[in-house]
Scaffold this active site. Structure first.
Site, short mmCIF file in Angstrom:
data_model
loop_
_atom_site.label_atom_id
_atom_site.label_comp_id
_atom_site.label_asym_id
_atom_site.label_seq_id
_atom_site.Cartn_x
_atom_site.Cartn_y
_atom_site.Cartn_z
N CYS A 195 81.41 49.50 31.07
CA CYS A 195 80.82 50.34 32.12
C CYS A 195 79.45 49.86 32.58
O CYS A 195 78.95 50.32 33.60
CB CYS A 195 80.71 51.78 31.62
SG CYS A 195 82.27 52.48 31.10
N HIS B 52 75.15 55.85 35.47
CA HIS B 52 76.59 55.72 35.24
C HIS B 52 77.15 57.13 35.05
O HIS B 52 76.60 57.93 34.29
CB HIS B 52 76.82 54.87 33.98
CG HIS B 52 78.23 54.88 33.50
ND1 HIS B 52 79.32 54.75 34.35
CD2 HIS B 52 78.75 55.00 32.24
CE1 HIS B 52 80.42 54.78 33.63
NE2 HIS B 52 80.12 54.94 32.36
N ASN C 117 84.89 59.28 35.32
CA ASN C 117 84.21 58.05 34.92
C ASN C 117 84.98 56.84 35.49
O ASN C 117 86.10 56.56 35.05
CB ASN C 117 84.15 58.00 33.39
CG ASN C 117 83.48 56.75 32.85
OD1 ASN C 117 83.25 55.79 33.59
ND2 ASN C 117 83.19 56.74 31.57
O1 UT7 Z 1 81.60 55.03 29.92
C1 UT7 Z 1 81.70 55.14 28.54
C2 UT7 Z 1 82.98 55.84 28.21
N1 UT7 Z 1 82.90 56.83 27.19
C3 UT7 Z 1 82.36 58.04 27.35
O2 UT7 Z 1 81.75 58.36 28.33
C4 UT7 Z 1 82.55 59.02 26.23
C5 UT7 Z 1 81.31 59.74 25.83
N2 UT7 Z 1 81.72 60.94 25.06
C6 UT7 Z 1 81.97 62.10 25.68
O3 UT7 Z 1 81.87 62.23 26.90
C7 UT7 Z 1 82.34 63.29 24.81
O4 UT7 Z 1 82.24 62.91 23.47
C8 UT7 Z 1 83.77 63.83 25.10
C9 UT7 Z 1 83.78 64.55 26.43
C10 UT7 Z 1 84.78 62.71 25.09
C11 UT7 Z 1 84.15 64.85 24.04
O5 UT7 Z 1 83.19 65.88 23.98
P1 UT7 Z 1 82.54 66.32 22.57
O6 UT7 Z 1 81.66 67.45 22.86
O7 UT7 Z 1 81.96 65.09 21.96
O8 UT7 Z 1 83.81 66.81 21.79
P2 UT7 Z 1 84.41 66.28 20.41
O9 UT7 Z 1 84.99 64.92 20.56
O10 UT7 Z 1 83.41 66.51 19.31
O11 UT7 Z 1 85.60 67.28 20.18
C12 UT7 Z 1 85.38 68.70 20.04
C13 UT7 Z 1 86.72 69.38 20.04
C14 UT7 Z 1 87.74 68.74 19.09
O12 UT7 Z 1 88.51 69.77 18.51
P3 UT7 Z 1 88.22 70.23 16.99
O13 UT7 Z 1 88.43 68.99 16.16
O14 UT7 Z 1 86.79 70.71 16.99
O15 UT7 Z 1 89.23 71.31 16.77
C15 UT7 Z 1 88.62 67.95 20.02
O16 UT7 Z 1 89.93 67.78 19.54
O17 UT7 Z 1 87.30 69.33 21.34
C16 UT7 Z 1 88.64 68.86 21.24
N3 UT7 Z 1 89.00 68.19 22.47
C17 UT7 Z 1 89.49 68.83 23.54
N4 UT7 Z 1 89.78 70.14 23.76
C18 UT7 Z 1 90.26 70.48 24.96
C19 UT7 Z 1 88.91 66.85 22.77
N5 UT7 Z 1 89.35 66.64 24.03
C20 UT7 Z 1 89.72 67.85 24.53
C21 UT7 Z 1 90.25 68.27 25.77
N6 UT7 Z 1 90.50 69.59 25.94
N7 UT7 Z 1 90.50 67.42 26.78
#
Ligand code: UT7
Length: 348
Positions: A114, A254, A284
């Site tokens: 990215c 970004h 993204n």
């Molecule tokens: O350009 C570089 C590319 N990468 C990125 O930009 C990624 C950067 N990271 C992020 O944007 C965030 O980490 C995410 C948006 C991907 C995830 O947000 P988060 O606040 O870090 O959530 P998390 O990964 O800690 O997950 C929290 C919960 C989990 O459930 P449990 O284990 O707490 O029960 C996930 O399974 O949210 C769950 N989860 C979802 N729930 C509903 C993960 N994806 C989803 C979803 N819908 N789409």
């Protein structure tokens, strides 16, 4: 006398087809509330079966060339930043060079995830400041949707496809890339990886059975990395340019996550009204996100000729990049050539 690379043309391509949060709600364990609150995304655009990365890149570049009053063969170099090319080889940059009619123009592809567009801008500036080249096309183009597992809610809701392009033209007036900060930490590579299709896991039945052809991401690790590195990189780029945060007219980050953008702006001392955000409408788009946002900012009047802009990005590698860029009035329009008359174009 030093040469600078002023941005004299810009263009973008966004696929027509879109996917809303409600489209994901219909079949995945997710919700519009979760996606919007955690990422800031409501809609992303994805290609149809017939569209390719090279076509998106060429369409964005043609718009930038048209705006600058230039043709493909006026270019000295094309740098295309992408992690999602049409083929592993030939290089997509040569496909686009051909599509633009840029006969024999040097072209290469740059892969830093990215951060690719900022890496490419900084690279282009080096060729211009040495006097080697005068006009360089820089493109960020991505078609991540082909590598997404649409049953993996942690990745498929994040990414969209698209392309953006700018043309840098040599001038002696201070402009273009005023400073840049580039970095990489390969020890964190596994947090954002497409394991299959390369030399480690070449295409095979086993590769497909294990779903190695899909993008894998440890979102939380990438999130923490981004919130640690972006603010300090941005501050350093502003300092390197000999400026203060107040001197930045618009911050174009970004577009990966609204919370990451807010954190970077806060840490760098940039107020919300100076931050350009369009993640809601595109998700993204990786290396394409900054040039697409730059085009929209310029088209909507949020950014103007004369402005000093700050860019920042993070991505696979893991890599990071920040730059301060100034856009100034163009010194003189290219001379109207008789070869631009439609009847004579065929012979040129
Ligand atoms: O350009 C570089 C590319 N990468 C990125 O930009 C990624 C950067 N990271 C992020 O944007 C965030 O980490 C995410 C948006 C991907 C995830 O947000 P988060 O606040 O870090 O959530 P998390 O990964 O800690 O997950 C929290 C919960 C989990 O459930 P449990 O284990 O707490 O029960 C996930 O399974 O949210 C769950 N989860 C979802 N729930 C509903 C993960 N994806 C989803 C979803 N819908 N789409």
């Amino acid at each position: 006398m030093k040469n600078y690379g002023n941005i004299v043309g810009w263009g973008k391509f966004i696929p027509e087809k879109s996917l809303t949060n409600e489209d994901f709600e219909a079949y995945l364990d997710t919700s519009d509330e979760w996606i919007y609150a955690r990422t800031g995304i409501r809609v992303r655009h994805v290609v149809n079966q017939e569209e390719q990365t090279s076509q998106m890149a060429a369409d964005a570049a043609k718009e930038a060339l048209r705006m600058a009053g230039l043709r493909g063969h006026d270019l000295d170099l094309i740098i295309l930043a992408t992690s999602s090319p049409d083929y592993l080889t030939p290089p997509i940059s040569s496909q686009v060079q051909h599509a633009l009619g840029a006969k024999k123009t040097a072209a290469f592809t740059l892969v830093t995830g990215c951060t690719g567009f900022i890496y490419a801008l900084a690279t282009a500036q080096q060729f211009i400041s040495t006097g080697a080249y005068k006009r360089i096309l820089v493109i960020g183009a991505e078609l991540i949707s082909r590598w997404l597992d649409y049953n993996d809610r942690s990745t498929c809701i994040l990414f969209g496809d698209g392309a953006g392009a700018v043309i840098l033209e040599a001038t002696e007036k201070q402009s273009g890339v005023m400073s840049f900060v580039l970095g990489s930490d390969g020890s964190k590579a596994e947090h954002l990886i497409l394991p299959g299709g390369g030399s480690k896991h070449p295409p095979s039945h086993e590769m497909l059975e294990n779903n190695l052809h899909y993008l894998k991401m440890n979102g939380n690790e990438v999130f923490r990395f981004a919130t640690r590195i972006l603010g300090s990189s941005l501050r350093e780029a502003i300092r390197e340019a000999g400026l203060e945060p107040e001197d930045i007219d618009l911050f174009i980050p970004h577009q990966a996550n609204q919370r990451i953008i807010d954190s970077a702006a806060r840490q760098a001392g940039l107020p919300p009204e100076k931050v350009f955000i369009n993640i809601e409408n595109y998700g993204n788009t990786s290396a394409a996100s900054i040039p697409i946002a730059l085009c929209e900012a310029l088209e909507s009047g949020r950014a103007k000729i004369g402005d000093t802009l700050a860019f920042v990005a993070f991505g696979a590698g893991l890599t990071w990049a920040a730059a301060v860029v100034k856009i100034i009035e163009r010194e003189e329009q290219p001379r109207k050539s008789i070869w631009k008359l439609p009847i004579l174009r065929w012979f040129s």
